[in-house]
Motif scaffolding. Structure first.
Motif, PDB file in Angstrom:
ATOM      1  N   THR A 240       0.721  -1.096   0.095  1.00  0.00           N
ATOM      2  CA  THR A 240      -0.047   0.046  -0.014  1.00  0.00           C
ATOM      3  C   THR A 240       0.851   1.291   0.141  1.00  0.00           C
ATOM      4  O   THR A 240       0.609   2.155  -0.803  1.00  0.00           O
ATOM      5  CB  THR A 240      -0.868   0.149   1.182  1.00  0.00           C
TER       6      THR A 240
ATOM      7  N   TYR B  60       1.802   4.344  -3.284  1.00  0.00           N
ATOM      8  CA  TYR B  60       1.576   5.619  -3.129  1.00  0.00           C
ATOM      9  C   TYR B  60       2.996   6.335  -3.357  1.00  0.00           C
ATOM     10  O   TYR B  60       3.025   7.388  -4.159  1.00  0.00           O
ATOM     11  CB  TYR B  60       0.930   5.906  -1.751  1.00  0.00           C
TER      12      TYR B  60
ATOM     13  N   ASN C  55      -5.083   1.418  -4.620  1.00  0.00           N
ATOM     14  CA  ASN C  55      -4.894   0.992  -3.324  1.00  0.00           C
ATOM     15  C   ASN C  55      -6.276   0.386  -2.869  1.00  0.00           C
ATOM     16  O   ASN C  55      -6.152  -0.708  -2.333  1.00  0.00           O
ATOM     17  CB  ASN C  55      -4.472   1.972  -2.361  1.00  0.00           C
TER      18      ASN C  55
END
Length: 298
Positions: A221, A225, A283
């Motif tokens: 995750t 990002y 995500n």
């Protein structure tokens, strides 16, 4: 007395403790997000602002430079995910085993790059990948009789340099995440598997990997990002937001280029919101596919 009694109340105390976080969250996240959404529908000029509706977003649809920035960020994200999950996991398993001595020294050695300023590390890697004959990589290739290369002016080698900077800085950090995950695995499981005759590879495949799933999802995750939001590494490697044929341009780099350098804050806000939506979508999809949002069976 009433105020003191109110503050010491068991019902009020939890809200008092979380109040600083709520205020900072609203001030540093909610307010900027709302301002960015508003600005993305405006043309912001030094003399004032003009409401232009969806023009910024329509412009993004035909902006080929923005499309290239998205592709560059996706390539970078995928490569960092491929490298920064399996290798740190393997290093963590090795570090947790009896094969490695002086574990504290190795942990500090691998974590040290994360403490180095990205400005310093980016500058050092730029000098290392310099196109001049004095660049470290060109010195090596010259010794090998391969000549010199313009590393940061070619798409493949420029991307290689970016990924190398990322792996150098964050391998140790992800290794520590996996090490903390390994500490939560009951050692009795490995002992039982060893009694049953399981090999080291089988224990890693059937015990370590499944039980490290929460840690793996977390690392995945933050890697998604971080890969999409990468900026400073590219900025320092090419000494600015511009690179030959935009080979190092990322989404955040394009946001900086249009929003800050060219003072087009409305258009830059639209770029930032598109990045936010893309990162959230990817995500959420991976969290759903990994079963993170599934309800536990009673």
């Amino acid at each position: 007395m009433k105020v003191r009694k109110f503050l010491y109340s068991q019902k009020v105390a939890p809200y008092v403790f979380v109040l600083p976080f709520i205020l900072s969250f609203c001030f540093f996240w909610i307010y900027p997000l709302c301002s960015t959404i508003t600005m993305s529908f405006q043309d912001i000029l030094p003399t004032g602002t003009e409401w232009i509706g969806l023009k910024n977003y329509k412009k993004l649809l035909i902006d080929t430079t923005f499309h290239q920035a998205i592709m560059n960020s996706f390539e970078y994200m995928l490569l960092t995910i491929v490298l920064l999950i399996p290798f740190p996991m393997a290093f963590a398993v090795l570090m947790d085993s009896r094969l490695v001595k002086a574990k504290g020294v190795w942990k500090a050695f691998l974590y040290l790059p994360a403490l180095t300023s990205v400005v310093i590390s980016g500058t050092l890697f730029r000098l290392m990948f310099s196109e001049y004959s004095t660049g470290q990589l060109n010195v090596i290739t010259s010794i090998l009789g391969l000549g010199t290369f313009k590393w940061l002016k070619v798409k493949a080698t420029g991307l290689f340099a970016l990924v190398l900077v990322c792996c150098w800085r964050w391998t140790g950090v992800n290794m520590l995440y996996f090490l903390s995950g390994l500490k939560s695995i009951d050692g009795a499981l490995y002992e039982s598997a060893e009694i049953d005759g399981a090999s080291g590879l089988q224990k890693f495949r059937f015990i370590t990997i499944p039980l490290l799933k929460p840690t793996t999802i977390y690392v995945l995750t933050i890697s998604i990002y971080a890969g999409l939001a990468m900026f400073m590494e590219s900025f320092m490697l090419w000494a600015g937001p511009d690179s030959p044929n935009n080979i190092g341009l990322t989404i955040v780099g394009y946001l900086y280029k249009r929003g800050i350098a060219k003072n087009q804050l409305g258009y830059g806000s639209a770029v930032g919101l598109v990045l936010l939506v893309i990162a959230l979508f990817i995500n959420v999809v991976q969290l759903v596919l990994s079963g993170t949002f599934k309800k536990e069976e009673k």
